[in-house]
Structure formats: structure tokens, C-alpha cells
Design a protein around this motif. Structure first.
Motif, short mmCIF file in Angstrom:
data_model
loop_
_atom_site.label_atom_id
_atom_site.label_comp_id
_atom_site.label_asym_id
_atom_site.label_seq_id
_atom_site.Cartn_x
_atom_site.Cartn_y
_atom_site.Cartn_z
N ASP A 18 34.35 -27.51 31.26
CA ASP A 18 35.28 -26.40 31.46
C ASP A 18 34.89 -25.13 30.69
O ASP A 18 35.68 -24.21 30.57
N GLY A 19 33.68 -25.08 30.15
CA GLY A 19 33.21 -23.89 29.45
C GLY A 19 33.64 -23.81 28.00
O GLY A 19 33.31 -22.86 27.30
N LYS A 20 34.38 -24.79 27.51
CA LYS A 20 34.84 -24.79 26.11
C LYS A 20 33.74 -25.33 25.21
O LYS A 20 33.08 -26.31 25.53
N LEU A 21 33.54 -24.67 24.08
CA LEU A 21 32.60 -25.14 23.06
C LEU A 21 33.36 -25.99 22.06
O LEU A 21 34.37 -25.55 21.51
N TRP A 47 41.14 -20.63 30.15
CA TRP A 47 40.92 -22.07 29.98
C TRP A 47 42.25 -22.79 29.74
O TRP A 47 43.17 -22.23 29.15
N LYS A 48 42.35 -24.03 30.21
CA LYS A 48 43.49 -24.87 29.85
C LYS A 48 43.13 -26.33 30.01
O LYS A 48 42.23 -26.69 30.77
N GLU A 101 38.14 -14.74 24.67
CA GLU A 101 37.98 -16.09 24.16
C GLU A 101 38.80 -16.29 22.89
O GLU A 101 39.15 -15.33 22.20
N CYS A 102 39.08 -17.55 22.61
CA CYS A 102 39.82 -17.92 21.41
C CYS A 102 38.95 -18.85 20.58
O CYS A 102 38.49 -19.88 21.07
N GLU A 103 38.73 -18.48 19.33
CA GLU A 103 37.95 -19.31 18.41
C GLU A 103 38.92 -19.91 17.40
O GLU A 103 39.77 -19.21 16.85
N TYR A 104 38.78 -21.21 17.17
CA TYR A 104 39.71 -21.87 16.26
C TYR A 104 39.11 -23.13 15.67
O TYR A 104 38.08 -23.62 16.12
N LEU A 105 39.79 -23.65 14.64
CA LEU A 105 39.46 -24.93 14.04
C LEU A 105 40.55 -25.92 14.40
O LEU A 105 41.74 -25.57 14.40
N ALA A 106 40.15 -27.15 14.71
CA ALA A 106 41.10 -28.22 15.00
C ALA A 106 40.82 -29.38 14.06
O ALA A 106 39.67 -29.80 13.90
#
Length: 121
Positions: A18-21, A47-48, A101-106
Motif C-alpha cells: 500500500d505504499g507505506k514504509l 493511505w488507510k 505523507e505522515c511520518e510517525y513512530l509506533a
């Protein structure tokens, strides 16, 4: 002498369609850690993911952009510098319906596992 620390220089890049890194620094895929997973993520615009009810607590910290969470009947949008904890066994949908785009830590406790995430079809 055993080292009392681990430096992660090569996170595991989770393959996505889905293109998510997803770069997992610590967790099941990287070092077989089951207690915690820490991942750097970049979600592309629009994206979802499907709704899910994970068996782990998930903490999210937004670095850049915005991210939307649908939690029960609540819609929560976080921006850079904000964070959220979503308790395990709570139905949630993660998305980036925005134009950047959204960059984050999980961080997941226990570690993220496809067997524990319970994504809906």
C-alpha cells in the motif's frame, strides 16, 4: 563481556503493498523480541488500513504530517508533536486521508504480530 545495549543500524523493512514504509527497529521481525516493537513509519497521502482490534497496546508519536484514528465513534486527528495510546482490544482504524505523507513512530506492547492484530476484511 556481554554488552548491555543494542544499537540498531539496519531495521527490518516490512514489505507492504500500500505504499507505506515500515522500518521495524525492534520487534518480532527484527530480533524476535515479543515484549515490544518499535517502528518508524511513513504513511503516504490517502493511505488507510482496515479496521482492527489488536491484542496489544499501541502508542503513536507523530513526527510530520497528520494521522487520523477512528476509535469507536470518535475520530481523532493528531499532528506533529502529538501522541496517543490506544489500549489493546479496542477497535481502531488508522489512516492518512490528507494530501501530505505522515511520518510517525509506533510502539506496541507486546510486540506487533499479524496473529494479534485481527484486521477486518
Amino acid at each position: 563481556m556481554n554488552k548491555k545495549y543494542t544499537v540498531q543500524k539496519s531495521p527490518f523493512v516490512v514489505p507492504t503493498l500500500d505504499g507505506k514504509l515500515i522500518e521495524e527497529h525492534f520487534g518480532k521481525a527484527t530480533n524476535n523480541e515479543s515484549g515490544i516493537s518499535i517502528a518508524h513509519m511513513v504513511a503516504p497521502p490517502k493511505w488507510k488500513e482496515p479496521f482492527q482490534t489488536p491484542e496489544f497496546d499501541e502508542y503513536t508519536y507523530i513526527i510530520k504530517g497528520r494521522k487520523q484514528f477512528i476509535i469507536g465513534e470518535d475520530v481523532v486527528v493528531l499532528e506533529a508533536g502529538q501522541s496517543i495510546k490506544i489500549d489493546k482490544n479496542v477497535r481502531v482504524q488508522y489512516s492518512n486521508p490528507f494530501d501530505v505523507e505522515c511520518e510517525y513512530l509506533a510502539i506496541c506492547l507486546p510486540a506487533f504480530s499479524i496473529d494479534l492484530v485481527h484486521r477486518e476484511d
